[in-house]
Design a protein around this motif. Sequence first.
Motif, PDB file in Angstrom:
ATOM      1  N   ARG A 123     -50.212 -12.066 -37.822  1.00  0.00           N
ATOM      2  CA  ARG A 123     -50.986 -10.960 -37.240  1.00  0.00           C
ATOM      3  C   ARG A 123     -52.476 -11.312 -37.171  1.00  0.00           C
ATOM      4  O   ARG A 123     -53.156 -10.988 -36.191  1.00  0.00           O
ATOM      5  N   THR A 181     -48.147  -5.545 -34.587  1.00  0.00           N
ATOM      6  CA  THR A 181     -47.145  -5.927 -35.571  1.00  0.00           C
ATOM      7  C   THR A 181     -46.465  -7.237 -35.165  1.00  0.00           C
ATOM      8  O   THR A 181     -46.544  -7.671 -34.015  1.00  0.00           O
ATOM      9  N   VAL A 182     -45.749  -7.835 -36.118  1.00  0.00           N
ATOM     10  CA  VAL A 182     -45.005  -9.067 -35.824  1.00  0.00           C
ATOM     11  C   VAL A 182     -43.914  -8.830 -34.784  1.00  0.00           C
ATOM     12  O   VAL A 182     -43.763  -9.637 -33.860  1.00  0.00           O
ATOM     13  N   SER A 213     -37.265 -11.192 -42.258  1.00  0.00           N
ATOM     14  CA  SER A 213     -37.541 -10.448 -41.025  1.00  0.00           C
ATOM     15  C   SER A 213     -37.997 -11.347 -39.885  1.00  0.00           C
ATOM     16  O   SER A 213     -37.787 -11.023 -38.709  1.00  0.00           O
ATOM     17  N   ILE A 214     -38.606 -12.480 -40.190  1.00  0.00           N
ATOM     18  CA  ILE A 214     -39.022 -13.447 -39.171  1.00  0.00           C
ATOM     19  C   ILE A 214     -37.985 -14.564 -39.044  1.00  0.00           C
ATOM     20  O   ILE A 214     -37.533 -14.901 -37.950  1.00  0.00           O
ATOM     21  N   SER A 230     -46.091 -13.012 -42.326  1.00  0.00           N
ATOM     22  CA  SER A 230     -46.383 -11.996 -41.310  1.00  0.00           C
ATOM     23  C   SER A 230     -47.874 -11.652 -41.240  1.00  0.00           C
ATOM     24  O   SER A 230     -48.411 -11.434 -40.147  1.00  0.00           O
ATOM     25  N   THR A 258     -46.316 -21.059 -35.747  1.00  0.00           N
ATOM     26  CA  THR A 258     -45.539 -20.673 -36.929  1.00  0.00           C
ATOM     27  C   THR A 258     -44.267 -21.501 -37.029  1.00  0.00           C
ATOM     28  O   THR A 258     -43.891 -21.963 -38.119  1.00  0.00           O
ATOM     29  N   GLY A 303     -40.881 -13.837 -44.010  1.00  0.00           N
ATOM     30  CA  GLY A 303     -41.204 -12.462 -43.652  1.00  0.00           C
ATOM     31  C   GLY A 303     -42.632 -12.191 -44.072  1.00  0.00           C
ATOM     32  O   GLY A 303     -43.544 -12.933 -43.706  1.00  0.00           O
ATOM     33  N   THR A 304     -42.841 -11.155 -44.856  1.00  0.00           N
ATOM     34  CA  THR A 304     -44.173 -10.918 -45.409  1.00  0.00           C
ATOM     35  C   THR A 304     -44.612 -12.117 -46.231  1.00  0.00           C
ATOM     36  O   THR A 304     -45.753 -12.564 -46.170  1.00  0.00           O
TER      37      THR A 304
END
Length: 381
Positions: free
Chosen positions: A268, A280-281, A327-328, A264, A302, A214-215
Amino acid sequence: MVPIPQHQATHHAVFQQLLSDGPMSRAELARRCGLSKQTLSLVCRALENAGLIRQAGETEGHIGRRASVFAPVPEAACCAVVDLGGTKVTVALATLTGSLLSGLTEATDNRGGGHVITQIARLCRETAAASGIEWNRVRHAVIGVPGAPDLTTGRVMMAPNIPAFDTFDVRAAFAEALGCSVQLENDVNLSAEGERWALSTAAPVLDMAYISIGTGIGCGLICDGQLLRGAAHAAGEIAFLPFGADPFDPQSRDCGALEQEAGSHGMRRRYHALSGKDITVPEIFTLAEGGDPAAETVLADTARLVARAIAALAAITNPALVVLGGSIGARPDFIARVRALAPQCHPSPPEIRLSQLGSRAPLAGAARLGLPRLIETALGG
């Protein structure tokens, strides 16, 4: 809660049997625990007086006699479980059976340090009150932190998103604020333990990895059935794998070479470099579905980085299973990309699955890891 006799292995055995297998009669308890009926009666009376078990009806006994059935009282003691992130913090209570009660979430106090300690202590008490649990029943706390807890000093290292946690004894500060014993654990380790617990209802899971993307990027490792922590509690910090960005770049010492490119912020930044647009992602994923070449390039690159990270894990710890979350990482379309690439960079890649628990994984893992200590404190240890 009335104290029970100290250091009584029989009390622990009976209570653990009820926690594991649910309500059962006095006779069945005596048989399973290898105790005489007289001893079992004394133990059950002590556990009842302590508020840890209760009679839950009766069952038919021999020759028409009815036998009392005993059951644990799950809320007799609780563990505060916390998922602390750089942007939000979630708090819940776990019972003696490992069940999670409803909790609270709010934005993390960005001042860090003692302000976060105070915030979490408040949220824990508010959570207990909302669940009707008296605070003195909260006997232990497991705090998931985005970094590596130092068991000697109580500090939390490698946690740039929580200011000042590397400058003081965080564990002691939490213990003072909460008034109970405290266990610090890396948040992704907790997710790994939570996912392993969920998967083990079907069959034991002995070797697996949980990767959160995620982040940031992190990994929890289960090896031979045990959570692998490492010498400095930093095993699984795959953000620092030496590829993606230049590992000798000073910035890579702060957040890691892999995270710089596969997190993330890196996604970006790379999309902006290709298109000149700052989005945003989630928007990158949406544009990739529509055929946007820059978005497709970012996702493909990625996924290749994550496949390389999984290949590195396969070479070192050889997990049978890798669970992706975050989140990813939890996006099915992203997992499909990684699955397709994994066999291209390792001859025998592990199975790759989507997280079962999602955002609840660290809380479930905290409940699991805190359970032995919670039972011990409930029994007066």
